[in-house]
Design a protein around this motif. Structure first.
Motif, PDB file in Angstrom:
ATOM      1  N   LEU A  98      -8.975  -3.335  -4.781  1.00  0.00           N
ATOM      2  CA  LEU A  98      -9.615  -4.563  -4.322  1.00  0.00           C
ATOM      3  C   LEU A  98      -8.851  -5.805  -4.764  1.00  0.00           C
ATOM      4  O   LEU A  98      -8.817  -6.802  -4.054  1.00  0.00           O
ATOM      5  CB  LEU A  98     -11.055  -4.611  -4.870  1.00  0.00           C
ATOM      6  N   PHE A  99      -8.190  -5.759  -5.905  1.00  0.00           N
ATOM      7  CA  PHE A  99      -7.518  -6.942  -6.447  1.00  0.00           C
ATOM      8  C   PHE A  99      -6.106  -7.161  -5.901  1.00  0.00           C
ATOM      9  O   PHE A  99      -5.800  -8.245  -5.436  1.00  0.00           O
ATOM     10  CB  PHE A  99      -7.527  -6.893  -7.974  1.00  0.00           C
ATOM     11  N   PRO A 100      -5.206  -6.160  -5.955  1.00  0.00           N
ATOM     12  CA  PRO A 100      -3.861  -6.447  -5.435  1.00  0.00           C
ATOM     13  C   PRO A 100      -3.771  -6.466  -3.910  1.00  0.00           C
ATOM     14  O   PRO A 100      -2.865  -7.064  -3.357  1.00  0.00           O
ATOM     15  CB  PRO A 100      -2.997  -5.342  -6.012  1.00  0.00           C
ATOM     16  N   LEU A 101      -4.694  -5.798  -3.221  1.00  0.00           N
ATOM     17  CA  LEU A 101      -4.650  -5.757  -1.757  1.00  0.00           C
ATOM     18  C   LEU A 101      -5.727  -6.676  -1.202  1.00  0.00           C
ATOM     19  O   LEU A 101      -6.909  -6.387  -1.295  1.00  0.00           O
ATOM     20  CB  LEU A 101      -4.880  -4.329  -1.248  1.00  0.00           C
ATOM     21  N   ARG A 102      -5.289  -7.757  -0.615  1.00  0.00           N
ATOM     22  CA  ARG A 102      -6.246  -8.693  -0.029  1.00  0.00           C
ATOM     23  C   ARG A 102      -6.089  -8.675   1.485  1.00  0.00           C
ATOM     24  O   ARG A 102      -4.977  -8.649   1.998  1.00  0.00           O
ATOM     25  CB  ARG A 102      -6.009 -10.094  -0.548  1.00  0.00           C
ATOM     26  N   GLY A 103      -7.193  -8.709   2.184  1.00  0.00           N
ATOM     27  CA  GLY A 103      -7.152  -8.752   3.635  1.00  0.00           C
ATOM     28  C   GLY A 103      -7.284  -7.383   4.255  1.00  0.00           C
ATOM     29  O   GLY A 103      -7.080  -6.362   3.609  1.00  0.00           O
ATOM     30  N   SER A 104      -7.642  -7.359   5.506  1.00  0.00           N
ATOM     31  CA  SER A 104      -7.880  -6.092   6.188  1.00  0.00           C
ATOM     32  C   SER A 104      -6.588  -5.415   6.639  1.00  0.00           C
ATOM     33  O   SER A 104      -6.587  -4.233   6.957  1.00  0.00           O
ATOM     34  CB  SER A 104      -8.789  -6.323   7.392  1.00  0.00           C
ATOM     35  N   GLN A 105      -5.481  -6.134   6.686  1.00  0.00           N
ATOM     36  CA  GLN A 105      -4.224  -5.540   7.137  1.00  0.00           C
ATOM     37  C   GLN A 105      -3.629  -4.570   6.117  1.00  0.00           C
ATOM     38  O   GLN A 105      -2.957  -3.621   6.488  1.00  0.00           O
ATOM     39  CB  GLN A 105      -3.198  -6.641   7.445  1.00  0.00           C
ATOM     40  N   THR A 106      -3.847  -4.798   4.836  1.00  0.00           N
ATOM     41  CA  THR A 106      -3.263  -3.948   3.803  1.00  0.00           C
ATOM     42  C   THR A 106      -4.300  -3.100   3.075  1.00  0.00           C
ATOM     43  O   THR A 106      -3.945  -2.404   2.130  1.00  0.00           O
ATOM     44  CB  THR A 106      -2.535  -4.813   2.756  1.00  0.00           C
ATOM     45  N   THR A 108      -6.879  -0.186   1.962  1.00  0.00           N
ATOM     46  CA  THR A 108      -6.907   1.272   2.039  1.00  0.00           C
ATOM     47  C   THR A 108      -8.182   1.703   2.759  1.00  0.00           C
ATOM     48  O   THR A 108      -9.112   0.910   2.936  1.00  0.00           O
ATOM     49  CB  THR A 108      -6.868   1.885   0.631  1.00  0.00           C
ATOM     50  N   LEU A 109      -8.251   2.975   3.160  1.00  0.00           N
ATOM     51  CA  LEU A 109      -9.446   3.452   3.862  1.00  0.00           C
ATOM     52  C   LEU A 109     -10.707   3.376   2.998  1.00  0.00           C
ATOM     53  O   LEU A 109     -11.748   2.944   3.482  1.00  0.00           O
ATOM     54  CB  LEU A 109      -9.223   4.877   4.376  1.00  0.00           C
ATOM     55  N   PRO A 110     -10.681   3.797   1.723  1.00  0.00           N
ATOM     56  CA  PRO A 110     -11.889   3.622   0.908  1.00  0.00           C
ATOM     57  C   PRO A 110     -12.275   2.154   0.734  1.00  0.00           C
ATOM     58  O   PRO A 110     -13.461   1.821   0.658  1.00  0.00           O
ATOM     59  CB  PRO A 110     -11.519   4.258  -0.436  1.00  0.00           C
ATOM     60  N   LEU A 111     -11.290   1.266   0.685  1.00  0.00           N
ATOM     61  CA  LEU A 111     -11.584  -0.159   0.562  1.00  0.00           C
ATOM     62  C   LEU A 111     -12.240  -0.698   1.836  1.00  0.00           C
ATOM     63  O   LEU A 111     -13.159  -1.513   1.771  1.00  0.00           O
ATOM     64  CB  LEU A 111     -10.308  -0.930   0.247  1.00  0.00           C
ATOM     65  N   THR A 112     -11.793  -0.243   2.997  1.00  0.00           N
ATOM     66  CA  THR A 112     -12.453  -0.659   4.230  1.00  0.00           C
ATOM     67  C   THR A 112     -13.861  -0.095   4.319  1.00  0.00           C
ATOM     68  O   THR A 112     -14.760  -0.753   4.837  1.00  0.00           O
ATOM     69  CB  THR A 112     -11.646  -0.230   5.470  1.00  0.00           C
ATOM     70  N   LEU A 113     -14.079   1.110   3.808  1.00  0.00           N
ATOM     71  CA  LEU A 113     -15.431   1.674   3.778  1.00  0.00           C
ATOM     72  C   LEU A 113     -16.330   0.837   2.882  1.00  0.00           C
ATOM     73  O   LEU A 113     -17.480   0.543   3.233  1.00  0.00           O
ATOM     74  CB  LEU A 113     -15.390   3.125   3.299  1.00  0.00           C
ATOM     75  N   TYR A 114     -15.816   0.431   1.737  1.00  0.00           N
ATOM     76  CA  TYR A 114     -16.589  -0.416   0.821  1.00  0.00           C
ATOM     77  C   TYR A 114     -16.928  -1.760   1.473  1.00  0.00           C
ATOM     78  O   TYR A 114     -18.069  -2.212   1.414  1.00  0.00           O
ATOM     79  CB  TYR A 114     -15.802  -0.642  -0.466  1.00  0.00           C
ATOM     80  N   SER A 115     -15.957  -2.380   2.097  1.00  0.00           N
ATOM     81  CA  SER A 115     -16.228  -3.675   2.727  1.00  0.00           C
ATOM     82  C   SER A 115     -17.147  -3.518   3.938  1.00  0.00           C
ATOM     83  O   SER A 115     -17.967  -4.385   4.213  1.00  0.00           O
ATOM     84  CB  SER A 115     -14.932  -4.368   3.123  1.00  0.00           C
ATOM     85  N   PHE A 116     -17.056  -2.408   4.657  1.00  0.00           N
ATOM     86  CA  PHE A 116     -17.953  -2.166   5.786  1.00  0.00           C
ATOM     87  C   PHE A 116     -19.380  -1.973   5.308  1.00  0.00           C
ATOM     88  O   PHE A 116     -20.324  -2.499   5.908  1.00  0.00           O
ATOM     89  CB  PHE A 116     -17.472  -0.932   6.557  1.00  0.00           C
TER      90      PHE A 116
END
Length: 162
Positions: A98-106, A108-116
Motif C-alpha cells: 500500500l505504501f510504495p505502490l500508489r495508484g491503480s496502474q501499479t 497488485t491484485l490483493p491491493l486492488t481487492l482491498y481497495s475494491f
C-alpha cells in the motif's frame, strides 16, 4: 501506525526515483524476503555429504560443473519450497504494498481487492467482493498446482533407501 521499516524504505525509494514504481517494489521485496531462501539453501547445502564433491573432483569436474551438475539438482526442491513460501508471502502482503505502490496502474491484485472492498460508501457488497476474490486467488492456485509435484517429490526423494 506504520511499520518502522516503511519510512526509511520510502525515503530511499524517493531518493532513487523509484517510489511508486514496480521496480522499486520488486527491489524492496527481494531485499526483505530473499533472506529466507538463502537461510533454507545454506542449511540444506551444509548437510550435503562432501563425498559427492570429492567424487566429482576425482572424475575431473571443476567447481562450476560440480555446482551445475550435482549441487543445483539436489538443491532444486529447497529452491522450489522457498519459491512457494516467497510467492505466498508476497501475495498476502497487501499492507506493505500500500505504501510504495500508489495508484491503480501499479497496484497488485490483493491491493486492488482491498481497495475494491473498502471503496463502498453504502456498505460492503459481499457478493461482489467474493466474486473479485476468485480471479485474485487464481494465480496462487495455478502456482500451487504447478509446483506441488516438484516440492513433494523432492521432500520424499531422500526418504527411500535401497
Amino acid at each position: 501506525m506504520l511499520p518502522p521499516a516503511i519510512i526509511p524504505t520510502i525515503y530511499v525509494l524517493t531518493q532513487l526515483g523509484l517510489n511508486g514504481s514496480r521496480l522499486g517494489y520488486i527491489l524492496v521485496i527481494v531485499g526483505t524476503r530473499l533472506g529466507v531462501v538463502i537461510f533454507l539453501a545454506t542449511g540444506f547445502v551444509r548437510t550435503l555429504p562432501h563425498d559427492f564433491e570429492e567424487a566429482a573432483q576425482l572424475d575431473g569436474a571443476n567447481k562450476w560443473q560440480i555446482y551445475w551438475r550435482i549441487v543445483l539438482p539436489v538443491l532444486t526442491p529447497v529452491l522450489f519450497t522457498g519459491a512457494v513460501m516467497l510467492i505466498i508471502s508476497v501475495w498476502k502482503d497487501s499492507y506493505f504494498a500500500l505504501f510504495p505502490l500508489r495508484g491503480s496502474q501499479t497496484a497488485t491484485l490483493p491491493l486492488t481487492l482491498y481497495s475494491f472492498a473498502s471503496s463502498s460508501t453504502h456498505g460492503v457488497s459481499w457478493n461482489l467482493v467474493f466474486a473479485h476474490v476468485v480471479p485474485t486467488s487464481l494465480p496462487l492456485v495455478l502456482v500451487h498446482l504447478v509446483l506441488q509435484r516438484r516440492v513433494l517429490a523432492g521432500l520424499t526423494e531422500g526418504g527411500v533407501t535401497g
